[in-house]
Enzyme design. Structure first.
Site, PDB file in Angstrom:
ATOM      1  N   LYS A 150     -22.165  20.558  32.429  1.00 16.53           N
ATOM      2  CA  LYS A 150     -21.421  21.579  32.673  1.00 16.53           C
ATOM      3  C   LYS A 150     -22.463  22.779  33.046  1.00 16.53           C
ATOM      4  CE  LYS A 150     -16.854  20.618  31.924  1.00 16.53           C
ATOM      5  NZ  LYS A 150     -16.034  20.652  33.008  1.00 16.53           N
ATOM      6  N   LYS A 246      -6.780  14.436  38.266  1.00 16.87           N
ATOM      7  CA  LYS A 246      -6.400  14.802  36.947  1.00 16.87           C
ATOM      8  C   LYS A 246      -4.897  14.905  36.615  1.00 16.87           C
ATOM      9  CE  LYS A 246     -10.344  17.542  35.561  1.00 16.87           C
ATOM     10  NZ  LYS A 246     -11.063  18.834  35.321  1.00 16.87           N
TER      11      LYS A 246
END
Length: 327
Positions: A150, A246
């Site tokens: 991230k 997703k």
């Protein structure tokens, strides 16, 4: 026999803190839908996501608003027309898939053509932090073959350097969560290429990413926040090289299958990802991800505790779900 439905809000503590460019959290807040019929129960889990304007209360209410239609026997095709994409539809859709499998005796894997599903190599996510702290996370997980890192603030080049040097044998995905800008995206992509990065996810804000059509992609660029349903894909041709599917974005496995197949037709690479949820949320995604280019289904690995029974993880390999869990 008429159907019955229950809707439950649950919380699962995260091991430590999970931080991305938009903020941090210490627990996974999920909503679980259970639909019963003729003595069989189907379950689905979703993770409301504030980035898309979702809250636990709002998603719970959206599911409750469908109670009458669910009890009345709504099927998955009708559900697609009755609800928008998002977490609420995902929980209901996955519960219906699970229920169908229980009622028919036919596993979901067979129904979607994922015959003899294999264990998959999943990415493991490193939270956003200062470069030294991210290097420590990378060192602790340097034996994992695929890391998802991230990023998305200032100082990202230092983070990239720190992580790649700390885990030299790992392939690395960078996930900026819309945190880069037109001013730094070219330099950051070039730097990522120099350090052997495998993929960069959603570098720019959704809808403010047109520069990607005009600049070089020395590392493949993957859409995440920019893609929810199959109807979004045409507009992304020429902007992105891959798409992250997703279930909480697509609104369930039914739409996710359409999205995957259309993405392949259009030449996109496929990544299957997740929100931070339990094994119940990952189970349908593991079946969807058979044959994907990148798999990021590490949600349970980030939790202090998972559901029982859960998915079986051996290092970074995640096995297909036991039918006692889902499908």
């Amino acid at each position: 026999m008429a159907r019955v439905i229950s809707v439950e809000a649950e919380r699962f503590p995260i091991a430590g803190t999970f931080t991305i460019s938009r903020g941090s959290k210490t627990e996974a807040e999920v909503i679980t839908v259970t639909i019963g019929e003729n003595g069989h129960l189907g379950r689905g889990e979703c993770v409301p996501y504030r980035r898309y304007g979702e809250t636990m209360e709002g998603v719970h209410a959206a599911i409750e608003a469908m109670r009458g239609q669910i009890i009345g026997g709504i099927d998955r095709a009708a559900l697609l027309a009755a609800m928008p994409a998002g977490a609420a539809r995902n929980a209901i859709d996955c519960a219906l898939w699970d229920l169908e499998a229980k009622l028919s005796g036919r596993p979901v894997a067979d129904a979607i053509g994922a015959v003899s599903p294999k264990a998959l190599e999943t990415a493991y996510t490193l939270s956003l932090a200062e470069p030294e702290a991210m290097a420590a996370q990378a060192r602790a997980n340097a034996s994992r073959p695929l890391l998802k890192v991230k990023i998305g603030g200032g100082n990202d080049m230092a983070r990239i350097r720190a992580v790649t040097e700390a885990a030299p044998q790992s392939r690395i995905i960078l996930d900026a969560n819309e945190g880069w800008t037109d001013d730094n995206v070219e330099a950051n992509l070039a730097f990522a290429a120099e350090y052997g990065i495998a993929l960069v996810e959603q570098p720019l804000p959704a809808g403010k990413d047109d520069i990607l059509r005009r600049i070089a992609h020395p590392v493949p660029v993957c859409a995440d926040e920019s893609v929810h349903e199959a109807k979004n894909l045409e507009a992304l041709v020429g902007l992105y090289d891959a798409v992250n599917i997703k279930l909480d974005k697509s609104g369930g496995l039914t739409e996710a299958l359409f999205l995957r197949d259309r993405a392949l037709e259009l030449g996109f690479g496929i990544m299957v990802g997740c929100m931070v949820g339990t094994s119940l949320a990952m189970a349908p995604a593991v079946l969807l991800a058979q044959g994907a280019d990148f798999v990021d289904l590490d949600g349970p690995l980030l939790l202090a505790r998972d559901r029982e029974p859960g998915l079986v993880y051996q290092g970074s390999l995640v096995s297909s779900p036991d039918r006692a869990l889902w499908g």
